[in-house]
Scaffold this active site. Structure first.
Site, PDB file in Angstrom:
ATOM      1  N   HIS A 145      39.806  36.233  40.367  1.00 52.22           N
ATOM      2  CA  HIS A 145      38.522  35.570  40.096  1.00 52.22           C
ATOM      3  C   HIS A 145      38.579  34.175  40.709  1.00 52.22           C
ATOM      4  O   HIS A 145      39.101  33.238  40.103  1.00 52.22           O
ATOM      5  CB  HIS A 145      38.286  35.486  38.589  1.00 52.22           C
ATOM      6  CG  HIS A 145      38.213  36.824  37.920  1.00 52.22           C
ATOM      7  ND1 HIS A 145      37.029  37.515  37.735  1.00 52.22           N
ATOM      8  CD2 HIS A 145      39.188  37.634  37.403  1.00 52.22           C
ATOM      9  CE1 HIS A 145      37.275  38.674  37.136  1.00 52.22           C
ATOM     10  NE2 HIS A 145      38.583  38.767  36.923  1.00 52.22           N
TER      11      HIS A 145
ATOM     12  N   ARG B 216      36.018  32.325  41.414  1.00 52.53           N
ATOM     13  CA  ARG B 216      34.915  31.514  40.849  1.00 52.53           C
ATOM     14  C   ARG B 216      34.087  30.858  41.942  1.00 52.53           C
ATOM     15  O   ARG B 216      33.189  31.437  42.470  1.00 52.53           O
ATOM     16  CB  ARG B 216      35.414  30.454  39.845  1.00 52.53           C
ATOM     17  CG  ARG B 216      36.422  30.958  38.832  1.00 52.53           C
ATOM     18  CD  ARG B 216      35.803  31.763  37.732  1.00 52.53           C
ATOM     19  NE  ARG B 216      36.772  32.031  36.693  1.00 52.53           N
ATOM     20  CZ  ARG B 216      36.768  33.154  35.960  1.00 52.53           C
ATOM     21  NH1 ARG B 216      35.877  34.086  36.144  1.00 52.53           N
ATOM     22  NH2 ARG B 216      37.671  33.342  35.020  1.00 52.53           N
TER      23      ARG B 216
ATOM     24  N   LYS C 146      32.882  46.968  41.814  1.00 50.98           N
ATOM     25  CA  LYS C 146      33.493  46.637  40.520  1.00 50.98           C
ATOM     26  C   LYS C 146      32.523  46.971  39.410  1.00 50.98           C
ATOM     27  O   LYS C 146      31.359  46.571  39.431  1.00 50.98           O
ATOM     28  CB  LYS C 146      33.839  45.133  40.469  1.00 50.98           C
ATOM     29  CG  LYS C 146      34.364  44.650  39.100  1.00 50.98           C
ATOM     30  CD  LYS C 146      35.780  45.096  38.816  1.00 50.98           C
ATOM     31  CE  LYS C 146      36.245  44.841  37.392  1.00 50.98           C
ATOM     32  NZ  LYS C 146      36.730  43.514  37.123  1.00 50.98           N
TER      33      LYS C 146
ATOM     34  N   HIS D  54      42.817  41.756  42.563  1.00 48.78           N
ATOM     35  CA  HIS D  54      42.105  41.355  41.346  1.00 48.78           C
ATOM     36  C   HIS D  54      42.197  39.851  41.098  1.00 48.78           C
ATOM     37  O   HIS D  54      43.056  39.378  40.348  1.00 48.78           O
ATOM     38  CB  HIS D  54      42.698  42.128  40.161  1.00 48.78           C
ATOM     39  CG  HIS D  54      41.822  42.144  38.962  1.00 48.78           C
ATOM     40  ND1 HIS D  54      41.745  43.212  38.107  1.00 48.78           N
ATOM     41  CD2 HIS D  54      40.963  41.223  38.456  1.00 48.78           C
ATOM     42  CE1 HIS D  54      40.891  42.951  37.134  1.00 48.78           C
ATOM     43  NE2 HIS D  54      40.409  41.727  37.323  1.00 48.78           N
TER      44      HIS D  54
ATOM     45  N   HIS E  85      36.856  48.111  34.810  1.00 48.17           N
ATOM     46  CA  HIS E  85      37.361  47.511  33.568  1.00 48.17           C
ATOM     47  C   HIS E  85      36.988  48.520  32.484  1.00 48.17           C
ATOM     48  O   HIS E  85      35.813  48.726  32.184  1.00 48.17           O
ATOM     49  CB  HIS E  85      36.658  46.157  33.360  1.00 48.17           C
ATOM     50  CG  HIS E  85      37.105  45.423  32.152  1.00 48.17           C
ATOM     51  ND1 HIS E  85      37.599  44.138  32.199  1.00 48.17           N
ATOM     52  CD2 HIS E  85      37.132  45.763  30.842  1.00 48.17           C
ATOM     53  CE1 HIS E  85      37.903  43.737  30.981  1.00 48.17           C
ATOM     54  NE2 HIS E  85      37.629  44.700  30.139  1.00 48.17           N
TER      55      HIS E  85
ATOM     56  N   ASP F 288      44.802  39.587  38.039  1.00 48.07           N
ATOM     57  CA  ASP F 288      43.651  39.191  37.210  1.00 48.07           C
ATOM     58  C   ASP F 288      43.658  37.681  36.988  1.00 48.07           C
ATOM     59  O   ASP F 288      43.467  37.210  35.862  1.00 48.07           O
ATOM     60  CB  ASP F 288      43.624  39.950  35.879  1.00 48.07           C
ATOM     61  CG  ASP F 288      42.238  39.872  35.228  1.00 48.07           C
ATOM     62  OD1 ASP F 288      41.300  39.311  35.843  1.00 48.07           O
ATOM     63  OD2 ASP F 288      42.095  40.360  34.090  1.00 48.07           O
TER      64      ASP F 288
ATOM     65  N   HIS G 274      43.796  46.650  35.329  1.00 52.22           N
ATOM     66  CA  HIS G 274      44.586  46.109  34.210  1.00 52.22           C
ATOM     67  C   HIS G 274      44.784  47.068  33.020  1.00 52.22           C
ATOM     68  O   HIS G 274      44.319  46.828  31.918  1.00 52.22           O
ATOM     69  CB  HIS G 274      44.053  44.766  33.720  1.00 52.22           C
ATOM     70  CG  HIS G 274      42.555  44.638  33.602  1.00 52.22           C
ATOM     71  ND1 HIS G 274      41.761  45.599  33.046  1.00 52.22           N
ATOM     72  CD2 HIS G 274      41.733  43.622  33.956  1.00 52.22           C
ATOM     73  CE1 HIS G 274      40.511  45.176  33.070  1.00 52.22           C
ATOM     74  NE2 HIS G 274      40.468  43.981  33.628  1.00 52.22           N
TER      75      HIS G 274
HETATM   76  O1  DOR Z   1      40.275  38.093  30.489  1.00 47.94           O
HETATM   77  C1  DOR Z   1      39.460  38.339  31.368  1.00 47.94           C
HETATM   78  N1  DOR Z   1      38.899  37.356  32.089  1.00 47.94           N
HETATM   79  N2  DOR Z   1      39.099  39.606  31.579  1.00 47.94           N
HETATM   80  C2  DOR Z   1      38.072  39.922  32.372  1.00 47.94           C
HETATM   81  O2  DOR Z   1      37.759  41.070  32.476  1.00 47.94           O
HETATM   82  C3  DOR Z   1      37.287  38.871  33.035  1.00 47.94           C
HETATM   83  C4  DOR Z   1      38.102  37.663  33.225  1.00 47.94           C
HETATM   84  C5  DOR Z   1      37.296  36.459  33.646  1.00 47.94           C
HETATM   85  O3  DOR Z   1      36.452  36.578  34.552  1.00 47.94           O
HETATM   86  O4  DOR Z   1      37.507  35.386  33.106  1.00 47.94           O
HETATM   87 ZN    ZN Z   2      39.428  40.464  36.029  1.00 44.92          ZN
END
Ligand code: DOR
Ligand code: ZN
Length: 420
Positions: free
Chosen positions: A55, A57, A141, A53, A176, A301, A229
């Site tokens: 991100h 970007r 996802k 998990h 989620h 996350d 999460h």
């Molecule tokens: O807090 C979060 N940030 N929860 C999410 O589900 C997405 C994530 C994000 O991409 O910033």
């Molecule tokens: Zn996430």
């Protein structure tokens, strides 16, 4: 190419480990010849963490993070494999956008896979993408609620269609679980909210009801359901009661285990995250869930945003904070405190993820496995200071905390990528 790691503590025994190219070739007390040698000095070797998990970007949000900064953060944190989440710009909803992401990911210094988005609109394109039999796709996802800028699915028929695709292609669906309508309902009750209302507005009920609903559908359809999460005690109870009734897996983050809404007094929006930080009671139940085997995996996350965005007022600040560099130190600290064993840490940070997501020969320190290895020093302390982070997101709700236990070396596919 042969690499020898001498005097490592592997499963409680001081042993030598020989790597041939990228594979663990030998573990034992012999001292085979090698081209390079590292003395591990009796420190503990664990499998590199597999983080389902993250991100990363990149693409159009590379100012928040890119594959280079995310890799460096992961390596410092002892994480050797990441799965990148699809709520990027552009989102990973079709083959073209996946291909754009594949180009960027060539810069990664860690192993990676992609989680691809399932939305109400992309099911045809998603099937086309999956028909190419992509080896680098780990999972689908699905978001049941908006969380920053992602698309969400709130139609139960669409959820079932996604589960059908998950079953057909034998790919877990990561969900989620917060329900959008529920979040909207609770949010509308608060005028001029602050970060202290976050836990009420994205109410625990929204996560709990989502988890219940998902499990009911997964029971009927029979696909692999991976709940991301998990944040509440109730969800741990529900998952525990249903583990033998369907193919359900449970991920928790370090933050839902170790901190709660009390931290918002000092962290403010740096602790704004979805699902929200809950209560100490939830922390305790999640810890029990780890010990009793209800919790399968740890996902960080890792959700980097610009510091300037996080410094905006509550309603404008995005949710999420970095986690790659803090996860293992926080967990090693828990091992030192006696909360759970090192064996349990290994199970939830590498072994189980490898099994759930069908990674071949990763997640264990055994002959024939890829040499993804993390060396940890259980006596080294680290004060968490975001200014020293490798991620571009230099803030943290853990700012100032000290962990006993730290990552000192990280090997990926047999190569030392972090440490001396
Ligand atoms: O807090 C979060 N940030 N929860 C999410 O589900 C997405 C994530 C994000 O991409 O910033
Ligand atoms: Zn996430």
């Amino acid at each position: 190419m042969k690499t020898l790691l001498k005097n490592g503590n592997i499963n409680g025994k001081i042993q030598n480990l020989l790597i041939k190219d990228d594979i663990i070739d030998y573990i034992g007390t012999n001292l085979p010849d090698a081209d390079i040698e590292y003395d591990i000095n009796r420190l503990i070797l664990i499998p590199g963490m597999i983080d389902p998990h993250v991100h990363v970007r990149d693409l159009k949000q590379s100012e928040k993070e890119d594959w280079t900064s995310a890799s460096n953060a992961a390596l410092k944190g002892g994480i050797t494999t990441v799965f990148d989440m699809p709520n990027t710009r552009p989102p990973t909803v079709n083959l073209d956008y996946l291909n754009a992401k594949r180009e960027k990911a060539k810069l990664a210094k860690i192993n990676y896979k992609f989680n691809v988005a399932a939305t109400s609109e992309n099911l045809k394109e998603l099937t086309e993408l999956l028909n190419t039999k992509p080896e680098d796709v780990a999972a689908l996802k699905l978001f049941l609620a908006g969380s920053n800028s992602n698309e969400y699915v709130d139609d139960e028929e669409d959820i079932r269609k996604v589960f059908g695709i998950s079953l057909k292609y034998d790919l877990p669906v990561i969900v989620h679980t917060e329900l959008q309508k529920c979040v909207e309902e609770y949010s509308s009750k608060v005028k001029n909210p602050t970060v202290f209302d976050h836990n009420f507005m994205r109410n625990r009920e929204c996560s709990i009801k989502g988890t219940e609903l998902l499990i009911e559908h997964a029971k009927q359809i029979g696909n692999k359901l991976y709940l991301a999460h998990i944040s509440t005690a109730e969800e741990i109870d529900i998952i525990k009661a249903n583990k033998n009734k369907c193919n359900v897996f449970c991920e928790v983050t370090p933050h839902h285990l170790l901190i709660n809404e009390d931290i918002l007094k000092t962290a403010g929006n740096f602790g704004k995250v979805n699902p929200p930080l809950r209560t100490e009671k939830d922390n305790n139940r999640i810890m029990q869930g780890i010990i009793d085997g209800t919790v399968d995996t740890i996902g960080t996350d890792h959700a980097p945003h610009l510091l300037s965005e996080k410094q905006k007022q509550y309603s404008e600040a995005p949710s999420g904070f970095p986690g790659l560099e803090t996860a293992l130190p926080l967990f090693l600290n828990e091992v030192n405190k006696g909360s759970f064993s090192m064996g349990k840490l290994i199970e939830i940070t590498s072994d189980n993820s490898s099994k759930i997501f069908n990674l071949k020969n990763r997640g264990k320190i055994e002959e024939g496995y890829f040499a993804d290895l993390t060396v940890v020093d259980m006596n080294k302390t680290r004060r968490i200071e975001a200014k020293n982070f490798k991620t571009k997101a230099k803030y943290s709700p853990y700012e100032g905390m000290t962990c006993k236990g730290d990552v000192v070396m990280t090997f990926v596919n047999g190569e030392l990528r972090f440490g001396i």
